[in-house]
Design a protein around this motif. Structure first.
Motif, PDB file in Angstrom:
ATOM      1  N   ALA A  25      -1.696 -23.986 -11.544  1.00 14.81           N
ATOM      2  CA  ALA A  25      -2.051 -23.037 -12.595  1.00 14.81           C
ATOM      3  C   ALA A  25      -2.305 -23.757 -13.908  1.00 14.81           C
ATOM      4  O   ALA A  25      -3.263 -23.475 -14.626  1.00 14.81           O
ATOM      5  N   THR A  29      -5.761 -23.998 -16.120  1.00 16.83           N
ATOM      6  CA  THR A  29      -5.790 -23.443 -17.474  1.00 16.83           C
ATOM      7  C   THR A  29      -6.190 -24.488 -18.509  1.00 16.83           C
ATOM      8  O   THR A  29      -6.893 -24.174 -19.468  1.00 16.83           O
ATOM      9  N   LEU A  37      -6.208 -17.278 -21.144  1.00 17.17           N
ATOM     10  CA  LEU A  37      -5.460 -17.146 -19.901  1.00 17.17           C
ATOM     11  C   LEU A  37      -5.930 -15.943 -19.084  1.00 17.17           C
ATOM     12  O   LEU A  37      -6.074 -16.018 -17.856  1.00 17.17           O
ATOM     13  N   ALA A  38      -6.193 -14.842 -19.782  1.00 16.80           N
ATOM     14  CA  ALA A  38      -6.626 -13.630 -19.077  1.00 16.80           C
ATOM     15  C   ALA A  38      -7.912 -13.899 -18.309  1.00 16.80           C
ATOM     16  O   ALA A  38      -8.071 -13.477 -17.156  1.00 16.80           O
ATOM     17  N   PHE A  41      -7.241 -15.795 -15.106  1.00 20.46           N
ATOM     18  CA  PHE A  41      -6.780 -14.952 -13.995  1.00 20.46           C
ATOM     19  C   PHE A  41      -7.922 -14.152 -13.398  1.00 20.46           C
ATOM     20  O   PHE A  41      -8.039 -14.006 -12.180  1.00 20.46           O
ATOM     21  N   LYS A  42      -8.782 -13.648 -14.278  1.00 23.32           N
ATOM     22  CA  LYS A  42      -9.913 -12.868 -13.784  1.00 23.32           C
ATOM     23  C   LYS A  42     -10.818 -13.727 -12.907  1.00 23.32           C
ATOM     24  O   LYS A  42     -11.258 -13.308 -11.828  1.00 23.32           O
ATOM     25  N   LEU A  44     -10.037 -16.392 -11.285  1.00 27.93           N
ATOM     26  CA  LEU A  44      -9.364 -16.699 -10.013  1.00 27.93           C
ATOM     27  C   LEU A  44      -9.458 -15.504  -9.077  1.00 27.93           C
ATOM     28  O   LEU A  44      -9.710 -15.652  -7.877  1.00 27.93           O
ATOM     29  N   GLY A  45      -9.229 -14.292  -9.656  1.00 31.44           N
ATOM     30  CA  GLY A  45      -9.318 -13.075  -8.851  1.00 31.44           C
ATOM     31  C   GLY A  45     -10.703 -12.938  -8.244  1.00 31.44           C
ATOM     32  O   GLY A  45     -10.855 -12.648  -7.054  1.00 31.44           O
TER      33      GLY A  45
END
Lengths: 341, 255
Positions: A25, A29, A37-38, A41-42, A44-45
């Motif tokens: 992670a 990052t 950071l948000a 995550f998006k 990665l999703g």
């Protein structure tokens, strides 16, 4: 102490896994391009689960195709090299044994240079392919030399030294006589290891090799323990010494050759991580080998982060970082664990 | 009949090291192997436990040729104690003894109470139970040899082969190791250098000279002045000691 404490083992395994995920992670990052950071995550999703968050194509590419694949390969590579080092230290009963001791890095560099500078193999052969072939060629030569000299552990090491010197000389000859200044610089960077070109296809190559190699090694932990007092002692304990040796030499060689062909020759990890892991787990291979895999993986990911961020606008060769930060860390461990002579 | 060799030969570097040796161990007895340096004692022991392959002849265990047995099965029957085997790895006493369970465990088997009991019993038999967690590199030579014997016992063998178990030990430790081996009550074949110790502790003695078996039998019949003069090239006088065993006195020229 008698019964294996499954709860404790599970906890340690879970902790190791969490640390590994955290390291990955972190790697995803941190980087030259600062991404919230948000968004990470998006992205990665989107990449992992086919979600449909709005992320710019560049950010999506950097996070998923560049940083994540790179971190995963770094982990596999660090784990496989540390594992190979631990196996070779046990088989050769030599604390200085490391994955490149059987000439693999020297052969890989000759192969890579042959492709880069001589154009060996034409368009059909990539640098990685050349490095893999070179590594295997060196290994075969070292194996023939070692077998011809009786196969005792010291002879295996000497055969590795001879093979390494031969291939290093070949590499140096090609570079000094035929390479332009720019090519020579490229070769030097390749030799010190480089995760720059890593993409998902490399993950699909490195993953099965690392995990299959790990499975083979785990199957031989008791045999490796039995080598503590030498090959004869192992044989007297019922270990099929020639078979175990060949299986494990070939396994470590394939793991190392694969990793070297993807990222170049990254030193230090295979030599020192097994020793560092031994301070944590003790010498029993059933614990040592998984520890090497995890610690090697985490160490390599962190080293890669440093290599990308230490000098702004520039990437330090990963081999430089592993040694630069690993050596003092290891000196500290050695000092803490010193025992009276 | 336990472990037996029939007309066993082995050569290395073009030289015949073991040259047609036939001998067998008697159940529960100690067979001592004596002979000068280079007479082939160590090599013969290695042939007996299949660490080397015989060039010709056969080694049998209960009439079964050992070359045909799977290695781990052989290691459950037959244990080997090398002379002065050591390691740089930081192992504790119980780590070393646990190695003896290797032939009894599958590749992925976990440690069982049977294994633990075997280790504890083996340590108790060599009188090292209280040294369980001590590190190998802190042990003296005699203690290391005891741990090696415990490791061998943890294999639960019916035959034990020892290569000069008293080498480099002082006399007190030589006697205590040999007394320990005597009390084990399992079939032993061991190479020994000291003729008096061989005579004191062995039920039978086999004499090797230049790879050939010169004589075998009880110490009383084998230990004779002419034989020792012939094999070792030294003059001796042999008499009956208080123990009933033969005592060998070396005759040297006056200074």
């Amino acid at each position: 102490m008698v019964r294996p404490n499954w709860l404790a083992r599970g906890a340690v395994a879970l902790l190791a896994f969490v640390l590994l995920i955290l390291a990955i992670a972190l790697a995803v990052t941190i980087g030259e391009m600062s991404i919230p950071l948000a968004t990470v995550f998006k992205a990665l999703g989107n990449g992992l689960f086919d979600l449909d968050y709005p992320v710019s194509a560049i950010q999506q590419g950097v996070i998923f195709d560049y940083r994540l694949s790179r971190a995963v390969v770094a982990a596999l590579c660090g784990g496989a090299l540390a594992l190979s080092g631990a196996i070779l230290q046990a088989l050769l009963r030599n604390p200085l044994a490391e994955p490149y001791i059987l000439g693999i890095s020297a052969g890989a560099s000759t192969g890579a240079v042959a492709v880069m500078i001589l154009g060996f193999g034409g368009a059909a052969l990539s640098i990685s392919g050349g490095a893999f072939l070179g590594a295997i060629a060196a290994l075969v030569i070292v194996a023939v030399l070692a077998a011809g000299s009786g196969g005792a552990t010291d002879r295996v090491i000497l055969a590795g030294v001879a093979g390494s010197q031969l291939f290093n000389a070949a590499t140096a000859t090609i570079v000094t006589t035929l390479a332009s200044a720019e090519q020579a610089r490229g070769v030097m960077f390749w030799l010190l290891g480089n995760f720059g070109g890593v993409r998902w296809p490399d993950v699909w190559l490195a993953t099965p090799v690392a995990f299959a190699g790990f499975a083979v090694c785990i199957f031989h932990t008791k045999a490796l323990d039995a080598f503590a007092f030498g090959a004869d002692a192992a044989a007297a304990l019922g270990v099929a010494v020639p078979r175990v040796r060949i299986v494990l030499f070939v396994t470590t060689a394939v793991m190392t050759a694969t990793m070297v062909s993807i990222v170049g020759t990254i030193g230090f990890v295979g030599l020192v991580i097994p020793h560092a892991a031994r301070f944590l787990t003790g010498p029993a291979h059933a614990r040592l080998l998984p520890a090497c895999l995890i610690i090697g993986a985490i160490f390599m990911i962190l080293a890669d982060i440093l290599s990308r961020t230490l000098v702004p606008q520039q990437i330090l060769p990963i081999g430089v970082v592993t040694a630069l930060f690993g050596a003092p860390a290891f000196a500290f461990i050695l000092y803490r664990a010193r025992r009276p002579a | 009949m336990t472990l037996a060799a029939r007309d066993v030969r082995w050569s290395a570097g073009g030289r015949m090291i073991v040259d047609g040796v036939t001998l067998h161990a008697k159940p529960g007895k100690i067979l001592g192997l004596i002979g000068p340096n280079g007479s082939g004692k160590s090599s013969l022991l290695r042939l007996l436990c299949r660490l080397r392959k015989v060039a010709s002849g056969v080694v049998t265990l209960d009439d079964c040729e050992i070359g045909t047995l799977p290695r781990h099965e052989l290691a459950r029957r037959l244990a080997f104690v090398e002379q002065q085997a050591t390691t740089e790895i930081q192992l504790s006493v119980c780590d070393v003894v646990r190695l003896g369970r290797t032939p009894h465990r599958g590749a992925l088997a976990s440690w069982t109470t049977t294994d633990e009991d075997a280790v504890e019993a083996a340590l108790a038999r060599v009188d090292m139970a209280d040294r369980h967690d001590q590190f190998w590199h802190t042990l003296s030579g005699g203690e290391r040899q005891r741990v090696h014997i415990a490791r061998a016992l943890a294999q639960m063998p019916s035959e034990l082969i020892l290569d000069e178990p008293t080498n480099h030990l002082d006399i007190q430790h030589q006697l205590s190791i040999l007394t320990l081996i005597r009390r084990l009550g399992i079939t032993c074949i061991m190479a020994l250098h000291d003729l008096n110790l061989a005579s004191l502790f062995c039920d039978e003695i086999a004499v090797l000279h230049e790879g050939k078996l010169v004589d075998a039998g009880t110490p009383e019949t084998v230990m004779t002045e002419p034989l020792i003069q012939h094999v070792f090239g030294v003059a001796v006088s042999i008499r009956r000691a208080a123990s009933g065993r033969r005592h060998i006195e070396y005759l040297i020229e006056p200074f």
